[in-house]
Scaffold this motif. Sequence first.
Motif, PDB file in Angstrom:
ATOM      1  N   PHE A  31       1.063  -1.410   0.003  1.00  0.00           N
ATOM      2  CA  PHE A  31       0.284   0.045   0.289  1.00  0.00           C
ATOM      3  C   PHE A  31       0.675   1.203  -0.110  1.00  0.00           C
ATOM      4  N   VAL A  32       0.176   2.227  -0.714  1.00  0.00           N
ATOM      5  CA  VAL A  32       0.981   3.721  -0.922  1.00  0.00           C
ATOM      6  C   VAL A  32       0.010   3.998  -0.688  1.00  0.00           C
ATOM      7  N   PHE A  52       4.224   1.945   2.527  1.00  0.00           N
ATOM      8  CA  PHE A  52       4.384   0.981   3.596  1.00  0.00           C
ATOM      9  C   PHE A  52       5.094   0.113   3.952  1.00  0.00           C
ATOM     10  N   SER A  53       5.184  -0.640   2.207  1.00  0.00           N
ATOM     11  CA  SER A  53       6.289  -1.819   2.828  1.00  0.00           C
ATOM     12  C   SER A  53       7.745  -1.352   2.881  1.00  0.00           C
ATOM     13  N   ASN A  73       0.818   3.019  11.070  1.00  0.00           N
ATOM     14  CA  ASN A  73       0.056   1.311  10.339  1.00  0.00           C
ATOM     15  C   ASN A  73      -0.777   0.991  11.622  1.00  0.00           C
ATOM     16  N   ALA A  74      -1.409   1.210  12.540  1.00  0.00           N
ATOM     17  CA  ALA A  74      -2.393   1.089  13.786  1.00  0.00           C
ATOM     18  C   ALA A  74      -3.624   2.025  12.402  1.00  0.00           C
ATOM     19  N   LYS A  75      -3.684   2.324  12.169  1.00  0.00           N
ATOM     20  CA  LYS A  75      -4.669   3.505  11.422  1.00  0.00           C
ATOM     21  C   LYS A  75      -5.122   3.754  10.409  1.00  0.00           C
ATOM     22  N   THR A  76      -3.545   3.129   9.762  1.00  0.00           N
ATOM     23  CA  THR A  76      -3.866   3.290   8.023  1.00  0.00           C
ATOM     24  C   THR A  76      -3.769   4.383   7.846  1.00  0.00           C
ATOM     25  N   ALA A  77      -2.289   5.671   8.123  1.00  0.00           N
ATOM     26  CA  ALA A  77      -2.650   6.753   8.082  1.00  0.00           C
ATOM     27  C   ALA A  77      -1.894   7.289   7.950  1.00  0.00           C
ATOM     28  N   VAL A  78      -1.550   8.392   7.340  1.00  0.00           N
ATOM     29  CA  VAL A  78      -0.407   8.873   6.824  1.00  0.00           C
ATOM     30  C   VAL A  78      -0.788  10.436   7.448  1.00  0.00           C
ATOM     31  N   TYR A  79       0.813  11.317   7.791  1.00  0.00           N
ATOM     32  CA  TYR A  79       0.908  12.209   8.446  1.00  0.00           C
ATOM     33  C   TYR A  79       1.302  13.532   7.569  1.00  0.00           C
ATOM     34  N   SER A  99      -3.212   0.897  -4.094  1.00  0.00           N
ATOM     35  CA  SER A  99      -2.059  -0.847  -3.477  1.00  0.00           C
ATOM     36  C   SER A  99      -1.279  -1.158  -3.706  1.00  0.00           C
ATOM     37  N   SER A 100      -0.819  -0.443  -4.624  1.00  0.00           N
ATOM     38  CA  SER A 100       0.804  -0.638  -5.288  1.00  0.00           C
ATOM     39  C   SER A 100       1.319   0.512  -6.350  1.00  0.00           C
ATOM     40  N   VAL A 101       2.489   1.013  -5.692  1.00  0.00           N
ATOM     41  CA  VAL A 101       3.156   2.082  -7.035  1.00  0.00           C
ATOM     42  C   VAL A 101       4.329   1.735  -6.932  1.00  0.00           C
TER      43      VAL A 101
END
Length: 125
Positions: A31-32, A52-53, A73-79, A99-101
Amino acid sequence: VQLQASGGGLVQAGGSLRLSCVASRRPGSRFVMAWFRQAPGKEREFVAALKFSGNFASVTDSVKGRFIISRDNAKTAVYLQMNSLRPEDTAVYYCASSSSVIHSQLASQTAYANWGQGTLVTVSS
């Protein structure tokens, strides 16, 4: 995947803001999530992306040293921590995900299938 962005606002030049983007789910380990922005009268442009990977991050040159992208990671969030803001940073900031880049396409809008609603950042001089 639905994206909810928040954190925009009005700030004086030199100030800081922190944008948040929460994804409704994470469709896989590759995931990106990314941030783009669109200033008035200009094209939308890439700001930052994070895989995320492996936790690989990419930031555009104009904000390097001032903006930091991070994740939860726990929230699947970015800041997006934005420091030393300038009037030219004024824009609507959009969160995007895929899902992938592949690495070479991280800055490409067409690589991202999901987009948030945008949050306005205004930097006054």
